[in-house]
Design a protein around this motif. Structure first.
Motif, PDB file in Angstrom:
ATOM      1  N   LYS A 106       0.806  -1.225   0.000  1.00 18.51           N
ATOM      2  CA  LYS A 106       0.000   0.000   0.000  1.00 18.51           C
ATOM      3  C   LYS A 106       0.839   1.274   0.000  1.00 18.51           C
ATOM      4  O   LYS A 106       0.294   2.368  -0.124  1.00 18.51           O
ATOM      5  CB  LYS A 106      -0.937   0.013   1.218  1.00 18.51           C
ATOM      6  N   GLY A 107       2.133   1.145   0.233  1.00 22.53           N
ATOM      7  CA  GLY A 107       2.973   2.333   0.222  1.00 22.53           C
ATOM      8  C   GLY A 107       3.093   2.959   1.602  1.00 22.53           C
ATOM      9  O   GLY A 107       3.234   2.243   2.594  1.00 22.53           O
ATOM     10  N   LYS A 125      -1.990  11.959  -4.667  1.00 31.67           N
ATOM     11  CA  LYS A 125      -1.441  11.586  -5.967  1.00 31.67           C
ATOM     12  C   LYS A 125      -2.323  12.193  -7.043  1.00 31.67           C
ATOM     13  O   LYS A 125      -3.444  12.572  -6.801  1.00 31.67           O
ATOM     14  CB  LYS A 125      -1.461  10.066  -6.133  1.00 31.67           C
ATOM     15  N   GLY A 126      -1.836  12.198  -8.232  1.00 27.72           N
ATOM     16  CA  GLY A 126      -2.642  12.669  -9.359  1.00 27.72           C
ATOM     17  C   GLY A 126      -2.823  14.164  -9.335  1.00 27.72           C
ATOM     18  O   GLY A 126      -1.925  14.894  -8.957  1.00 27.72           O
ATOM     19  N   GLU A 127      -4.026  14.577  -9.716  1.00 28.24           N
ATOM     20  CA  GLU A 127      -4.281  15.997  -9.892  1.00 28.24           C
ATOM     21  C   GLU A 127      -4.103  16.762  -8.586  1.00 28.24           C
ATOM     22  O   GLU A 127      -4.610  16.352  -7.547  1.00 28.24           O
ATOM     23  CB  GLU A 127      -5.698  16.198 -10.417  1.00 28.24           C
ATOM     24  N   LEU A 128      -3.400  17.884  -8.640  1.00 33.28           N
ATOM     25  CA  LEU A 128      -3.120  18.651  -7.435  1.00 33.28           C
ATOM     26  C   LEU A 128      -4.234  19.651  -7.152  1.00 33.28           C
ATOM     27  O   LEU A 128      -4.898  20.119  -8.066  1.00 33.28           O
ATOM     28  CB  LEU A 128      -1.791  19.400  -7.597  1.00 33.28           C
ATOM     29  N   LYS A 130      -6.147  23.087  -6.468  1.00 31.25           N
ATOM     30  CA  LYS A 130      -5.953  24.400  -7.101  1.00 31.25           C
ATOM     31  C   LYS A 130      -6.076  25.487  -6.037  1.00 31.25           C
ATOM     32  O   LYS A 130      -7.109  25.593  -5.374  1.00 31.25           O
ATOM     33  CB  LYS A 130      -7.023  24.615  -8.178  1.00 31.25           C
ATOM     34  N   LYS A 140     -13.608  18.224  -5.840  1.00 35.36           N
ATOM     35  CA  LYS A 140     -14.906  18.875  -5.981  1.00 35.36           C
ATOM     36  C   LYS A 140     -15.390  19.497  -4.676  1.00 35.36           C
ATOM     37  O   LYS A 140     -16.584  19.660  -4.449  1.00 35.36           O
ATOM     38  CB  LYS A 140     -15.942  17.877  -6.513  1.00 35.36           C
TER      39      LYS A 140
ATOM     40  N   GLY B 103       3.870   3.521  -4.764  1.00 29.91           N
ATOM     41  CA  GLY B 103       2.496   3.268  -4.326  1.00 29.91           C
ATOM     42  C   GLY B 103       1.432   3.891  -5.216  1.00 29.91           C
ATOM     43  O   GLY B 103       0.257   3.756  -4.943  1.00 29.91           O
ATOM     44  N   SER B 104       1.830   4.621  -6.281  1.00 25.70           N
ATOM     45  CA  SER B 104       0.853   5.141  -7.250  1.00 25.70           C
ATOM     46  C   SER B 104       0.818   4.216  -8.455  1.00 25.70           C
ATOM     47  O   SER B 104       1.854   3.672  -8.844  1.00 25.70           O
ATOM     48  CB  SER B 104       1.249   6.531  -7.743  1.00 25.70           C
ATOM     49  N   HIS B 168      -1.550  15.215 -16.142  1.00 25.06           N
ATOM     50  CA  HIS B 168      -2.820  14.833 -15.526  1.00 25.06           C
ATOM     51  C   HIS B 168      -3.952  15.624 -16.139  1.00 25.06           C
ATOM     52  O   HIS B 168      -3.763  16.742 -16.591  1.00 25.06           O
ATOM     53  CB  HIS B 168      -2.786  15.118 -14.021  1.00 25.06           C
ATOM     54  N   THR B 191      -5.035   7.238 -13.620  1.00 22.49           N
ATOM     55  CA  THR B 191      -4.450   6.806 -12.357  1.00 22.49           C
ATOM     56  C   THR B 191      -5.478   5.859 -11.727  1.00 22.49           C
ATOM     57  O   THR B 191      -6.680   6.096 -11.792  1.00 22.49           O
ATOM     58  CB  THR B 191      -4.185   7.978 -11.397  1.00 22.49           C
TER      59      THR B 191
END
Lengths: 422, 208
Positions: A106-107, A125-128, A130, A140, B103-104, B168, B191
């Motif tokens: 799982k990290g 992770k992914g989109e940061l 704003k 959201k 982990g990603s 992304h 992702t």
């Protein structure tokens, strides 16, 4: 395919600083490790474990609540504590603890302890998110800014998935949407985000029973949910149900009650030369149905004067009577503030619990403050089926006590939360 | 399944995907690249120590309801660490890539696209249009292939250099632009959460 041997994650290396033995718990995953004897920070990914920081700190008096190597189950996953950071703010007065959790599948996660409050933190992770002027948009949702400042790595123990550096200062900002907190950490090279969820100390204790005693909670944490927030939807729902019920009952009462005028008389009353007024006598009238509220409406063209009416409602069958006053007074004029008036030419009186039967109204005008007027035309009406509003307002008020109290308490709680903002 | 014999050690090997052009011999670790009907030898791959990946060749999973199994991988290293690109053979015979980084997890497929953005234009936070969708550049990494195994659709010998750009977009959209020696490639995907991949045959760790 032949099943390969399980990979070893545990290893012991020799500290290049003091020669002591250093335990590694996530070999291959972690990139730096701290010697528990001399406090040196080592890069153990190299064959000869080169020193990143020699004897960077004194570790003897560090109180690690979740000892390194302990395992716990949190939200259904098993985690091992492999790293500990004691951080301070820019002033070095305010401390908090960060425990690095590891699971090879799982990290990494964090458990953060500040002022006795705990958070379970997941790297974003992914989109940061704003950044906006007073908060950030992410997932959201809007997280409002709570605090911006500095964080300094004060003491470290265990191992980390990056090259940890004692004394390193980063810029941090916390954004809250209780029970969540989005945290940003920024240095010259990169910006990292993490998402913290407020957890009860008892939950951490259940997951890690071997942990040392926790400090008591102080104040309100930035993202601590208000305890009654969970019951608030229930309170709201019940309040709505009760309010709807009360309104419905009132509306139903208005519809079903038969408003009826059972008496409508105009009589002329006069004051005799002895100063006495003619006694009042009205024809009898019928009231039917269950005991109810009746309304008596008296009108007289009084102007800047007062007409006192002492009345009695007499049941013709039982001769029982109820006395009441229906004094009419009306004053008006002008003064420095302009025109004013007080009272009116009509007076309404409600009598409750009037059972069915034949009734008669009797009485006498008692006093008039205007000696000049010797006679009035007095209008008198009796209405049945009157729906009283006093109980309606009282029951509404009663129903709103609980939600009102909760909202007051929440306001106080939110004020305590913002004490730590900056 | 295409069977072959390693030209270095003679051991029998098999390519599971028709698209594979490169393989590492399971026994002698010779890097082999297909040239017509024969295999050319590129030298031996050294063993990988302390590999933290939870995935391995033979790991099975599901992405967007299509089952896949992992048939090869590259380990890429850059100044700030490393990550793995696992080649996934999909149940329908196509292949995809499962990127694994601390982990990603990102699952992508190679996409043919004209007019890819020039590498000089790309900086963090820059937005570009890829296949009609807006993507934001996250990071640019000068990567070196440190290790490869199994079979791959292009040669990935140790030392292969490329510029890898991660992007992304909304709703977990993910893209990689790879500026490699064979040209520029675009990979589009998402992702994914570890749990959503429903992975089987993961690597075992002592004590876990």
């Amino acid at each position: 395919m032949s099943a390969p041997q399980p990979q070893k994650l545990m290893r012991v290396i020799e500290c290049k600083g003091c020669g002591g033995q250093v335990q590694i718990r996530a070999q291959g995953f972690s990139l730096s490790v701290v010697c528990s004897a001399c406090g040196s920070v080592l890069d153990h990914t190299q064959e000869d474990a080169k020193i990143l920081q020699r004897a960077a700190q004194a570790l003897q008096h560090t109180r690690i609540l979740l000892p390194l190597g302990t395992r716990g189950t949190f939200h259904g996953d098993k985690w091992e504590v492999i790293g500990y950071i004691d951080k301070t703010d820019g002033t070095r007065v305010y401390h908090w603890d960060e425990y690095l959790l590891f699971n090879p599948y799982k990290g990494f996660r964090w458990l953060v302890q500040a002022n006795g409050h705990w958070s379970f933190v997941t790297p974003v992770k992914g989109e940061l998110p704003k950044i906006k002027s007073a908060g950030v948009w992410a997932y959201k949702n809007y997280y409002r800014r709570f605090l911006t400042g500095e964080a300094r790595v004060n003491r470290v123990a265990g191992e980390f998935y990056w090259q940890i550096e004692v004394g390193k200062v980063t810029q941090v900002a916390d954004y809250i949407l209780p029970p969540e907190m989005l945290s940003m950490e920024k240095d010259d090279d990169e910006i990292t985000w993490s998402l913290g969820a407020y957890v009860e100390p008892s939950e951490v204790r259940r997951a890690f029973p071997q942990a040392l005693p926790f400090p008591a909670r102080e104040g309100v944490a930035p993202h601590q949910p208000y305890a009654a927030d969970q019951s608030w939807p229930k309170i709201k729902a019940w309040t709505q149900i009760f309010v709807a019920l009360i309104v419905l009952m009132q509306v139903a009462a208005c519809f079903t009650s038969r408003r009826q005028e059972v008496l409508s008389e105009r009589i002329r009353i006069e004051q005799g030369p002895d100063g006495k007024w003619t006694p009042l006598a009205f024809p009898p009238f019928e009231i039917r149905g269950a005991p109810q509220v009746i309304e008596i409406v008296a009108s007289a063209p009084v102007t800047n004067s007062y007409l006192g009416l002492d009345l009695e409602l007499v049941n013709e069958a039982t001769q029982q009577s109820r006395s009441f006053e229906a004094d009419i007074e009306y004053y008006w004029g002008t003064d420095s503030d302009g025109a004013w008036s007080e009272g009116g030419q009509t007076k309404k009186v409600q009598l409750a619990e009037v059972g069915s039967g034949t009734y008669r109204l009797i009485g006498a005008p008692s006093t008039s403050m205007n000696a000049g007027v010797k006679s009035y035309d007095l209008d008198l009406r009796v209405r049945t089926g009157y729906v009283p509003y006093s109980n309606f307002w009282l029951s509404l008020l009663f129903v709103l006590i609980v939600p009102g109290w909760v909202m007051l308490r929440k306001t106080a709680f939110e004020a305590r939360r913002m004490e730590g903002a900056g | 399944m295409r069977k072959f014999n390693c030209p270095a050690c003679g051991a029998e090997g098999a390519l599971k995907s028709a698209a594979s052009l490169y393989a590492v011999c399971e026994y002698c670790k010779m890097m082999l690249v297909q040239k017509g009907a024969a295999f050319e030898q590129l030298g031996k791959m050294s063993a990988l120590l302390d590999d933290p990946s939870v995935l391995q060749i033979g790991t099975e999973g599901v992405f967007e309801r299509v089952p896949f199994s992992l048939i090869g991988r590259l380990r890429l290293e850059w100044s700030g660490g490393f990550w793995n690109e696992w080649c996934a053979l999909n149940y329908d015979g196509s292949y995809g890539w499962l990127a694994e980084a601390q982990g990603s997890y990102m699952f992508t497929r190679a996409v043919l696209a004209e007019a890819l953005p020039a590498r000089e234009r790309l900086r963090p936070q820059v937005t570009v249009l890829l296949k009609g969708r807006e993507f934001t550049v996250m990071d640019l990494k000068e990567a070196v292939c440190a290790y490869s195994e199994g079979e791959l659709p292009f040669p990935a010998p140790k030392g292969r250099k490329s510029l890898s750009v991660d992007l992304h977009s909304e709703e977990a959209g993910f893209a990689t632009l790879d500026y490699g020696p064979e040209g520029t490639s675009l990979y589009l995907g998402k992702t994914v959460e570890f749990e959503a991949l429903k992975l089987k045959h993961l690597k075992q760790y002592e004590g876990w």
